[in-house]
Design an enzyme around this catalytic site. Structure first.
Site, mmCIF file in Angstrom:
data_model
loop_
_atom_site.group_PDB
_atom_site.id
_atom_site.type_symbol
_atom_site.label_atom_id
_atom_site.label_comp_id
_atom_site.label_asym_id
_atom_site.label_seq_id
_atom_site.Cartn_x
_atom_site.Cartn_y
_atom_site.Cartn_z
ATOM 1 N N GLY A 61 40.474 39.696 33.850
ATOM 2 C CA GLY A 61 41.625 39.040 34.487
ATOM 3 C C GLY A 61 41.838 37.653 33.911
ATOM 4 O O GLY A 61 40.878 36.916 33.733
ATOM 5 N N ARG A 115 41.323 45.069 29.187
ATOM 6 C CA ARG A 115 40.139 45.738 29.723
ATOM 7 C C ARG A 115 39.855 46.876 28.752
ATOM 8 O O ARG A 115 40.776 47.568 28.327
ATOM 9 C CB ARG A 115 40.417 46.228 31.149
ATOM 10 C CG ARG A 115 40.627 45.039 32.095
ATOM 11 C CD ARG A 115 40.375 45.401 33.555
ATOM 12 N NE ARG A 115 39.992 44.221 34.314
ATOM 13 C CZ ARG A 115 40.865 43.421 34.946
ATOM 14 N NH1 ARG A 115 42.151 43.663 34.902
ATOM 15 N NH2 ARG A 115 40.423 42.370 35.620
ATOM 16 N N ASP A 169 32.708 38.380 35.633
ATOM 17 C CA ASP A 169 31.372 38.971 35.504
ATOM 18 C C ASP A 169 31.349 40.217 34.626
ATOM 19 O O ASP A 169 30.368 40.472 33.930
ATOM 20 C CB ASP A 169 30.728 39.211 36.882
ATOM 21 C CG ASP A 169 31.520 40.164 37.740
ATOM 22 O OD1 ASP A 169 32.703 40.411 37.443
ATOM 23 O OD2 ASP A 169 30.960 40.672 38.731
ATOM 24 N N THR A 229 37.884 32.826 35.840
ATOM 25 C CA THR A 229 38.404 33.712 36.895
ATOM 26 C C THR A 229 38.887 32.851 38.056
ATOM 27 O O THR A 229 38.266 31.834 38.364
ATOM 28 C CB THR A 229 37.321 34.703 37.399
ATOM 29 O OG1 THR A 229 37.747 35.249 38.655
ATOM 30 C CG2 THR A 229 35.973 34.043 37.620
ATOM 31 N N ASP A 254 38.750 33.673 41.073
ATOM 32 C CA ASP A 254 38.050 34.037 42.312
ATOM 33 C C ASP A 254 36.891 33.119 42.699
ATOM 34 O O ASP A 254 36.399 33.194 43.815
ATOM 35 C CB ASP A 254 37.513 35.469 42.210
ATOM 36 C CG ASP A 254 38.629 36.487 42.200
ATOM 37 O OD1 ASP A 254 39.704 36.183 42.748
ATOM 38 O OD2 ASP A 254 38.439 37.575 41.636
ATOM 39 N N ASP A 276 33.841 33.354 41.794
ATOM 40 C CA ASP A 276 32.779 34.262 42.254
ATOM 41 C C ASP A 276 31.665 34.453 41.228
ATOM 42 O O ASP A 276 31.025 35.495 41.200
ATOM 43 C CB ASP A 276 33.389 35.625 42.612
ATOM 44 C CG ASP A 276 34.056 36.292 41.423
ATOM 45 O OD1 ASP A 276 34.263 35.611 40.390
ATOM 46 O OD2 ASP A 276 34.369 37.493 41.513
ATOM 47 N N ARG A 307 38.937 40.310 46.152
ATOM 48 C CA ARG A 307 38.472 41.625 46.619
ATOM 49 C C ARG A 307 37.062 41.546 47.179
ATOM 50 O O ARG A 307 36.747 42.169 48.171
ATOM 51 C CB ARG A 307 38.510 42.623 45.455
ATOM 52 C CG ARG A 307 39.766 43.436 45.525
ATOM 53 C CD ARG A 307 39.785 44.561 44.542
ATOM 54 N NE ARG A 307 41.098 44.576 43.949
ATOM 55 C CZ ARG A 307 41.365 44.477 42.673
ATOM 56 N NH1 ARG A 307 40.392 44.372 41.801
ATOM 57 N NH2 ARG A 307 42.606 44.475 42.250
HETATM 58 P P1 ADP Z 1 36.268 40.395 34.471
HETATM 59 O O1 ADP Z 1 35.623 39.902 33.228
HETATM 60 O O2 ADP Z 1 37.443 39.572 34.881
HETATM 61 O O3 ADP Z 1 35.257 40.628 35.570
HETATM 62 P P2 ADP Z 1 36.332 43.285 33.976
HETATM 63 O O4 ADP Z 1 35.293 43.599 34.998
HETATM 64 O O5 ADP Z 1 37.504 44.192 33.853
HETATM 65 O O6 ADP Z 1 36.931 41.812 34.140
HETATM 66 O O7 ADP Z 1 35.585 43.238 32.555
HETATM 67 C C1 ADP Z 1 36.293 42.947 31.374
HETATM 68 C C2 ADP Z 1 35.793 43.818 30.246
HETATM 69 O O8 ADP Z 1 34.407 43.533 29.997
HETATM 70 C C3 ADP Z 1 35.822 45.306 30.506
HETATM 71 O O9 ADP Z 1 37.096 45.875 30.270
HETATM 72 C C4 ADP Z 1 34.813 45.815 29.504
HETATM 73 O O10 ADP Z 1 35.376 45.941 28.211
HETATM 74 C C5 ADP Z 1 33.778 44.700 29.496
HETATM 75 N N1 ADP Z 1 32.664 45.117 30.368
HETATM 76 C C6 ADP Z 1 32.639 45.154 31.730
HETATM 77 N N2 ADP Z 1 31.469 45.649 32.186
HETATM 78 C C7 ADP Z 1 30.736 45.942 31.089
HETATM 79 C C8 ADP Z 1 29.426 46.500 30.872
HETATM 80 N N3 ADP Z 1 28.637 46.857 31.898
HETATM 81 N N4 ADP Z 1 29.008 46.650 29.586
HETATM 82 C C9 ADP Z 1 29.784 46.291 28.558
HETATM 83 N N5 ADP Z 1 31.018 45.772 28.688
HETATM 84 C C10 ADP Z 1 31.498 45.600 29.922
#
Ligand code: ADP
Length: 319
Positions: free
Chosen positions: A11, A72, A103, A125, A127, A129, A171
């Site tokens: 995000g 993503r 995260d 982010t 949030d 968080d 969330r």
């Molecule tokens: P944010 O970083 O805002 O929390 P996401 O949770 O969508 O957003 O994570 C962003 C991107 O990071 C994901 O689309 C994915 O490509 C990568 N990612 C998330 N979790 C993992 C994981 N466990 N292992 C490897 N890459 C990950």
């Protein structure tokens, strides 16, 4: 180290551009070449990588969103995707990567570091968080956006003597609702980290009415339930009429506040220093106004918590 890269992932949040600018300028200041990876981890797999010059990051410090775009990527979650990403970095002779995101993005940065490619995480982010930092990049801007909206809604709530439920983002984390609720004088604040009792909320509303209070604001984090659901329950169970306002994506955008710009600048600069010190797998944060860094793996094991004292205070101030 001669070449580093920066990407934004997950995000988007206001202040990411100030972070990118700081990485580029601080890197160039120390004689590095700095590359931008477009479209997050998916762009990394696809080799969407371009060199950034001093001028490439001119005129962006005040802009919301991210000039590098975000994405993503499911492919990046696989081992094969991560190895492809490392191949792309190596073929461009890039030796370190700064990842700005939440995260999920940190998990990706950890995976690359574990496979031998040093990454530094910056908390981008709205949030607020991410453990190990008092503030994330974008939270202050989102907070101020919500407070402005709340002030405007208060005007109409007051004129029409109404109860408003304002649904804000969050969330799993209630910081936006909690901070905006305190700053905007909300009578009730509902966040996912704290349980609540509807009978008690109704009692408080009625108590307010008894002492002549005719309007009221409920700040609701989306992770608790939707505003329309809460409105339905209040109507059906207690016969209380409310109005609903869902702020949605306006909370993600807009020009970053001065605080977020300075925060992102300090964090971006520290990320470059860490790479120059030969470090990887670190998450940059701010604690007690000092820029700090922690092991990403440790950060991912922890859970960020709202400030308990602020939650208690919010109840004391809204009697
Ligand atoms: P944010 O970083 O805002 O929390 P996401 O949770 O969508 O957003 O994570 C962003 C991107 O990071 C994901 O689309 C994915 O490509 C990568 N990612 C998330 N979790 C993992 C994981 N466990 N292992 C490897 N890459 C990950």
């Amino acid at each position: 180290m001669k070449r580093i890269a920066v990407l934004t992932s997950g995000g988007d949040s206001p202040g990411m551009n100030a972070g990118i600018r700081a990485v580029v300028r601080k890197g160039i200041f120390h004689g590095l070449e700095v590359y931008g990876v477009y479209h997050g981890y998916q762009g990394l797999i696809n080799g969407d990588i371009k060199k950034l010059e001093l001028g490439s990051v001119g005129d962006i410090i005040h802009r919301g969103g991210t000039i590098l775009q975000s994405s993503r990527s499911e492919q990046f979650k696989t081992e094969e995707g991560q190895l492809l990403a490392i191949q792309q970095l190596k073929s461009s002779e890039i030796e370190g990567l700064v990842v700005i995101g939440g995260d999920g993005s940190y998990r990706g940065a950890l995976k690359l570091t574990e496979k031998g490619f040093p990454c530094i995480g910056l908390p981008g982010t709205i949030d607020n968080d991410i453990p190990g930092t008092d503030f994330t990049i974008g939270f202050d801007t989102a907070l101020n956006t919500v407070v402005r909206a709340m002030d405007q809604i208060r005007d109409t709530a007051q004129s029409h003597e109404r109860i408003f439920i304002i649904e804000v983002m969050g969330r799993h984390a209630g910081d936006i609702a909690l901070w905006a609720g305190v700053a905007g004088g909300a009578e009730t604040i509902l966040i996912p980290e704290r349980s609540f009792d509807l009978d008690d909320i109704v009692k408080r509303l009625e108590h307010g009415v008894e002492r002549g209070k005719k309007h009221s604001i409920i700040a609701l984090a989306e992770g608790v339930m939707s505003a329309s659901k809460l409105a339905d329950i209040l109507k059906e169970k207690y016969g209380i009429e409310t109005r609903v306002s869902v702020l949605g994506h306006i909370q993600r955008g807009g020009s970053p506040t001065g605080f977020d710009r300075v925060l992102a600048s300090r964090m971006g600069a520290r990320a470059v220093e860490l790479l120059l010190e030969g470090k990887g797998g670190r998450a940059v944060g701010i604690q007690k106004n000092q820029i700090v860094d922690h092991d990403i793996e440790e950060i991912l094991k922890e859970k960020s918590e709202p400030i308990g004292e602020l939650y208690t205070l919010s109840k004391q101030l809204s009697i």
